[in-house]
Write a protein that holds these residues in place. Sequence first.
Motif, PDB file in Angstrom:
ATOM      1  N   LEU A  53      16.946  31.992  12.993  1.00  0.00           N
ATOM      2  CA  LEU A  53      17.995  31.473  13.871  1.00  0.00           C
ATOM      3  C   LEU A  53      19.361  32.072  13.584  1.00  0.00           C
ATOM      4  CD1 LEU A  53      17.049  27.666  14.046  1.00  0.00           C
ATOM      5  CD2 LEU A  53      16.505  29.500  15.656  1.00  0.00           C
ATOM      6  N   VAL A  92      20.319  34.954  15.938  1.00  0.00           N
ATOM      7  CA  VAL A  92      20.417  34.453  17.318  1.00  0.00           C
ATOM      8  C   VAL A  92      21.735  33.708  17.505  1.00  0.00           C
ATOM      9  CG1 VAL A  92      19.380  32.940  19.037  1.00  0.00           C
ATOM     10  CG2 VAL A  92      17.914  34.312  17.551  1.00  0.00           C
ATOM     11  N   LEU A  93      22.026  32.774  16.595  1.00  0.00           N
ATOM     12  CA  LEU A  93      23.276  32.016  16.689  1.00  0.00           C
ATOM     13  C   LEU A  93      24.477  32.934  16.465  1.00  0.00           C
ATOM     14  CD1 LEU A  93      22.239  28.796  14.721  1.00  0.00           C
ATOM     15  CD2 LEU A  93      22.379  29.095  17.188  1.00  0.00           C
ATOM     16  N   GLY A 114      24.662  36.103  17.142  1.00  0.00           N
ATOM     17  CA  GLY A 114      24.853  36.912  18.336  1.00  0.00           C
ATOM     18  C   GLY A 114      25.594  36.162  19.426  1.00  0.00           C
ATOM     19  N   PHE A 115      25.250  34.871  19.614  1.00  0.00           N
ATOM     20  CA  PHE A 115      25.949  34.060  20.611  1.00  0.00           C
ATOM     21  C   PHE A 115      27.423  33.895  20.240  1.00  0.00           C
ATOM     22  CE2 PHE A 115      21.759  32.789  22.141  1.00  0.00           C
ATOM     23  CZ  PHE A 115      21.995  32.594  23.498  1.00  0.00           C
ATOM     24  N   THR A 158      25.674  41.287  21.857  1.00  0.00           N
ATOM     25  CA  THR A 158      25.145  40.784  20.586  1.00  0.00           C
ATOM     26  C   THR A 158      24.265  39.558  20.815  1.00  0.00           C
ATOM     27  OG1 THR A 158      27.177  39.494  20.301  1.00  0.00           O
ATOM     28  CG2 THR A 158      27.076  41.647  19.227  1.00  0.00           C
ATOM     29  N   LYS A 159      24.521  38.843  21.910  1.00  0.00           N
ATOM     30  CA  LYS A 159      23.710  37.670  22.248  1.00  0.00           C
ATOM     31  C   LYS A 159      22.259  38.060  22.472  1.00  0.00           C
ATOM     32  CE  LYS A 159      24.584  35.956  26.260  1.00  0.00           C
ATOM     33  NZ  LYS A 159      25.315  35.245  27.344  1.00  0.00           N
ATOM     34  N   GLU A 160      22.032  39.156  23.175  1.00  0.00           N
ATOM     35  CA  GLU A 160      20.664  39.633  23.414  1.00  0.00           C
ATOM     36  C   GLU A 160      20.051  40.218  22.142  1.00  0.00           C
ATOM     37  OE1 GLU A 160      19.966  41.498  27.644  1.00  0.00           O
ATOM     38  OE2 GLU A 160      21.958  42.084  26.929  1.00  0.00           O
ATOM     39  N   GLY A 220      20.611  39.700  19.099  1.00  0.00           N
ATOM     40  CA  GLY A 220      20.304  38.733  18.054  1.00  0.00           C
ATOM     41  C   GLY A 220      18.856  38.276  18.055  1.00  0.00           C
ATOM     42  N   PHE A 221      18.187  38.407  19.195  1.00  0.00           N
ATOM     43  CA  PHE A 221      16.799  37.930  19.299  1.00  0.00           C
ATOM     44  C   PHE A 221      15.788  38.881  18.653  1.00  0.00           C
ATOM     45  CE2 PHE A 221      18.652  35.213  22.547  1.00  0.00           C
ATOM     46  CZ  PHE A 221      17.922  34.038  22.401  1.00  0.00           C
ATOM     47  N   LEU A 235      14.001  37.442  15.652  1.00  0.00           N
ATOM     48  CA  LEU A 235      13.237  36.208  15.822  1.00  0.00           C
ATOM     49  C   LEU A 235      11.733  36.394  15.651  1.00  0.00           C
ATOM     50  CD1 LEU A 235      13.673  33.227  16.454  1.00  0.00           C
ATOM     51  CD2 LEU A 235      13.450  33.753  18.884  1.00  0.00           C
ATOM     52  N   TRP A 291      13.821  43.658  26.941  1.00  0.00           N
ATOM     53  CA  TRP A 291      12.868  42.548  26.963  1.00  0.00           C
ATOM     54  C   TRP A 291      11.436  42.988  27.246  1.00  0.00           C
ATOM     55  CZ3 TRP A 291      14.263  38.391  24.650  1.00  0.00           C
ATOM     56  CH2 TRP A 291      15.606  38.005  24.635  1.00  0.00           C
TER      57      TRP A 291
END
Length: 519
Positions: free
Chosen positions: A168, A171-172, A174-175, A318-320, A322-323, A326, A378
């Motif tokens: 996480l 991911v966090l 990146g958001f 960075t939001k993308e 960050g995944f 995961l 993706w």
Amino acid sequence: MKSPSEAAAVPLTRSLSNGTFCPQSQRKFVLVAAILASALGFIDGSILAIAMPAMRVDLGASLAEVQWISDAYALTLSALILAGGAAGDRFGLRRAFVAGIALFIVASLACAVAPNALVLIAFRAIQGLGAAIMVPGSLAIIAKAYPKKERGRAIGIWAAASALTTALGPVLGGFVLSAFGGGIWRAIFAVNLPLGLISIYLLLAKIPADAPTEKRSLDLGGAALATLAFGALAYGLTSMSAEGSGLMSGPSIAAGAVLLIIFIVFELRQREPMIDLKLFRIGAFAGANLATFFLYFALSANLFYLPMLLIAGWGLSTKEVGFIFLPLSASIALLSGLVGQWSDRIGPRFPIASGCLVVAIAFAGLALLTHAGMHNFWTGIFPLMAVMGLGMALVVSPLSTAVMTAVEDKDTGAASGINNAVSRIGGLIAVAAMGSLAAWVYSTMLDTSARPGIPGFGEPALAGLAPDLDATRLAASDAAFAAVSTVTAVLCLLAAIIAWATVSGQKLPWSRAEEEQST
């Protein structure tokens, strides 16, 4: 209501009779403190890769400086982690653990306010020193606080929580980076303060002190030689990507090799060496560690340079990005237990070899995707990262089993520590060497020497860059990362071959379930 010290004093004798230093009512505080301390290192390391492009713009850092922001931490951690583990035995686990956490968070705060890349690199090295004491202490204090019949469950909770924070965190992060801009990267280091302080409070106020188990030598001479040797090697490899300092790469690598030989001779003559090199005479142990080095070299290189490509090259948020971490953490958290039981039944050889092969396929896929210029996150990058996560899940638990079962019972602690250090040394060398490879491919394809002002590999595009030049820059970035992924895919294939040739294919004498019943 009793004070923490009074509560600890009453059942301490009974606790010690059960083979632990900690009363049952206070063991939960040990577990929480260990999870929080582990989260410091895991979150810090995984988010940092996502934040590197923003840090580079904010600090005006070159590719070589960015490599050292990672490698300064990895150098002191990998070179000193065995000495850090010995410090817990010599001074007491709680005392050493608290000292490691305190040093880590003080260095983190200094990193958060670093005015330039060189200052940040210096404090990252100090942060790694704190981690070298903190990282082995987190698991060791759980093992010392819990009796054998409860230890497996406690370690399982610790491992699951660690995997969750690792998954996480990026991911966090990146958001947050997307929402608040590049300058928020400093908060990545600042967040270590509350987590560290809570952990220190629990350790000092809720947990009794443990007695040192043995007066072990810390082998500071060996630690210093290891730091100098791997530091010189990393500097030599990194300097290849630094403009104007490539002439230093050859002498630095040579000096590192000489220092490494001196370190080996020194360790062989020590009565209490930091690394028991005699263990490498065992074929299965040496093979498992060589496979570890190649595998974690490959993993570290891709996880460090892929975010640079996606953010600075492809222009993803960075939001993308960050995944991408995961699938790795989720696969290890969900599958490691099942894979461990499977490994016990059939032996660790097949899971390790097949897992390394799956990771090789994933990295080869990344190489083909980027070489072809297919910018599909993706439907391309993310599925390949999921394949890589599946491969790592097949490897992690059986590899630990292979290392531990290759040696005598009395040497399992040393074997585990050496394997941990080998994986981190692999990451250190990977960031240095693969960055130079990426820089060379990028500059050769783009001819940066004839085009001053062109952003380097992993550096965001300048505003107003001509469309044709930006397209060439993007193609050069793809080719640079494809070269990194190709090399790492080959190394993972070598790891699979080595594991198949050296690791035992026999099942363990008893299953994990039977072992838990016997304890």
